[in-house]
Design an enzyme around this catalytic site. Structure first.
Site, mmCIF file in Angstrom:
data_model
loop_
_atom_site.group_PDB
_atom_site.id
_atom_site.type_symbol
_atom_site.label_atom_id
_atom_site.label_comp_id
_atom_site.label_asym_id
_atom_site.label_seq_id
_atom_site.Cartn_x
_atom_site.Cartn_y
_atom_site.Cartn_z
ATOM 1 N N GLU A 30 -14.876 -34.446 17.737
ATOM 2 C CA GLU A 30 -14.398 -32.938 18.378
ATOM 3 C C GLU A 30 -15.301 -31.894 18.238
ATOM 4 O O GLU A 30 -15.979 -31.746 17.129
ATOM 5 C CB GLU A 30 -12.928 -32.872 17.703
ATOM 6 C CG GLU A 30 -12.407 -31.537 18.073
ATOM 7 C CD GLU A 30 -10.944 -31.293 17.321
ATOM 8 O OE1 GLU A 30 -10.113 -32.338 17.533
ATOM 9 O OE2 GLU A 30 -10.712 -30.404 16.798
ATOM 10 N N HIS A 90 -8.387 -30.232 26.507
ATOM 11 C CA HIS A 90 -7.561 -29.582 25.560
ATOM 12 C C HIS A 90 -6.767 -28.476 26.306
ATOM 13 O O HIS A 90 -7.163 -28.007 27.312
ATOM 14 C CB HIS A 90 -8.151 -28.974 24.570
ATOM 15 C CG HIS A 90 -8.412 -29.643 23.334
ATOM 16 N ND1 HIS A 90 -8.182 -29.425 21.982
ATOM 17 C CD2 HIS A 90 -9.095 -30.866 23.293
ATOM 18 C CE1 HIS A 90 -8.547 -30.286 21.178
ATOM 19 N NE2 HIS A 90 -9.258 -31.265 21.828
ATOM 20 N N ARG A 120 0.838 -27.131 21.652
ATOM 21 C CA ARG A 120 1.426 -25.728 21.683
ATOM 22 C C ARG A 120 0.499 -24.727 21.396
ATOM 23 O O ARG A 120 0.486 -23.589 22.170
ATOM 24 C CB ARG A 120 2.751 -25.768 20.925
ATOM 25 C CG ARG A 120 3.627 -24.498 21.180
ATOM 26 C CD ARG A 120 4.285 -23.831 19.761
ATOM 27 N NE ARG A 120 3.632 -23.166 18.824
ATOM 28 C CZ ARG A 120 3.905 -22.842 17.918
ATOM 29 N NH1 ARG A 120 5.454 -22.657 17.695
ATOM 30 N NH2 ARG A 120 2.949 -22.419 16.920
ATOM 31 N N ASP A 174 9.652 -32.707 11.422
ATOM 32 C CA ASP A 174 8.067 -32.690 11.964
ATOM 33 C C ASP A 174 8.115 -34.241 12.740
ATOM 34 O O ASP A 174 7.669 -34.202 13.747
ATOM 35 C CB ASP A 174 7.191 -32.628 10.989
ATOM 36 C CG ASP A 174 5.810 -32.127 11.559
ATOM 37 O OD1 ASP A 174 5.860 -31.251 12.418
ATOM 38 O OD2 ASP A 174 4.862 -32.679 11.027
#
Length: 305
Positions: A30, A90, A120, A174
């Site tokens: 990443e 992304h 989000r 979660d």
């Protein structure tokens, strides 16, 4: 044709879904979009070094509050067009209307990017501020997964949280969110960085108990700067286990030793995760790939298997 996008995207580049289904261990890296020409040179040098390792995929993040959208799209497009790497685009809901999100997805599709990561994102005011959606935007990542699915034959990843999302009421709640994202069409998940292998496996077990069996890739970042990791833990709610901080603080006066201990800790964690059945490792690089490449090389036989 859906909203101007083809229902099936052209191109022979495999999706992350297909790559993970192959059974081989996934190793991915990443990066974040550069803010200066000098930083861009560092990024591309790192990407070319990573390209030689033949990773499963690479991802380019959004900056805090969606501030680097244009840079993220530009770098992701160039990776798709100018390298042999499989890039992930992304996407976050932060400060974006539905129409803007459709435009971003269209830009990715136009450059042949078939893989997305639907997030989000942090609140516009920062991680510790209340979430406020764009008036014409989305409130939750599950809605973004649904939107991407409506627009084409994309492969969609989502976030997962071994230490629990800061706004989640409980670990169980979660896990229910992760299961809902899978139900909406997510193909895989990438975790926030963490330091406890047991935390990862408990997350996978909680999700599985809810019928969520998508691959969950653990996100790992070697610590090379103690203050930086402490700040990240403060902002994200990530747990810093005492054995980890004790090892780092024991050498904090020597930056080279901190880096070496950080690489050792990350290598040990990756070995535990892979031995326990994790489908691979997602390395968070901060755009300088030296430490992550060292961990990758340390894994040796794990990489080859």
């Amino acid at each position: 044709m859906a909203n101007g996008l083809p229902s099936t995207l052209p191109g022979s580049t495999p999706t992350v879904r297909e790559l993970l289904a192959s059974g081989s261990r996934s190793f991915s890296f990443e990066f974040f979009p550069p803010k200066t020409p000098e930083a861009e040179e560092v990024l591309w040098r790192s990407l070319r070094e990573i390209e030689q390792l033949r990773p499963t995929f690479v991802s380019i993040t959004y900056g805090a509050g969606g501030t680097t959208r244009d840079g993220t799209i530009r770098v992701t497009e160039r990776v798709a067009q100018d390298t042999s790497l499989t890039p992930i685009g992304h996407l976050t809901c932060v400060s974006h209307s539905r129409d803007e999100l459709r435009s971003v997805i269209g830009a990715y599709a136009g450059s042949g990017v078939r893989n997305m990561l639907a997030l989000r994102g942090d609140p516009p005011g920062g991680p510790n501020q209340p979430w406020v959606a764009h008036p014409q935007g989305l409130n939750h990542a599950v809605e973004l997964v649904e939107l991407i699915r409506e627009l084409g034959d994309f492969c969609v990843g989502v976030a997962a949280f071994p230490d629990k999302h800061p706004e989640a009421s409980s670990l169980e709640a979660d896990a229910q969110v992760l299961a809902a994202k899978a139900q909406a069409g997510a193909d895989y998940a990438i975790t926030q960085m963490f330091f406890g292998a047991d935390d990862y496996f408990r997350l996978v077990d909680r999700a599985a108990a809810l019928g969520c069996d998508i691959p969950v890739l653990p996100g790992i970042m070697p610590v090379t700067n103690i203050k930086q990791i402490q700040r990240m833990a403060e902002l994200t709610g990530m747990a810093l286990p005492k054995p980890v901080t004790d090892r780092l603080l024991a050498v904090e006066a020597d930056p080279a030793a901190v880096r070496q201990v950080g690489v050792e800790i990350a290598t040990e964690l990756c070995e535990q995760l892979l031995a326990g059945g994790a489908p691979g490792i997602h390395f968070i690089t901060l755009n300088r790939s030296t430490a992550t490449r060292q961990v990758f090389q340390n894994l040796g036989s794990h990489v080859a298997s």
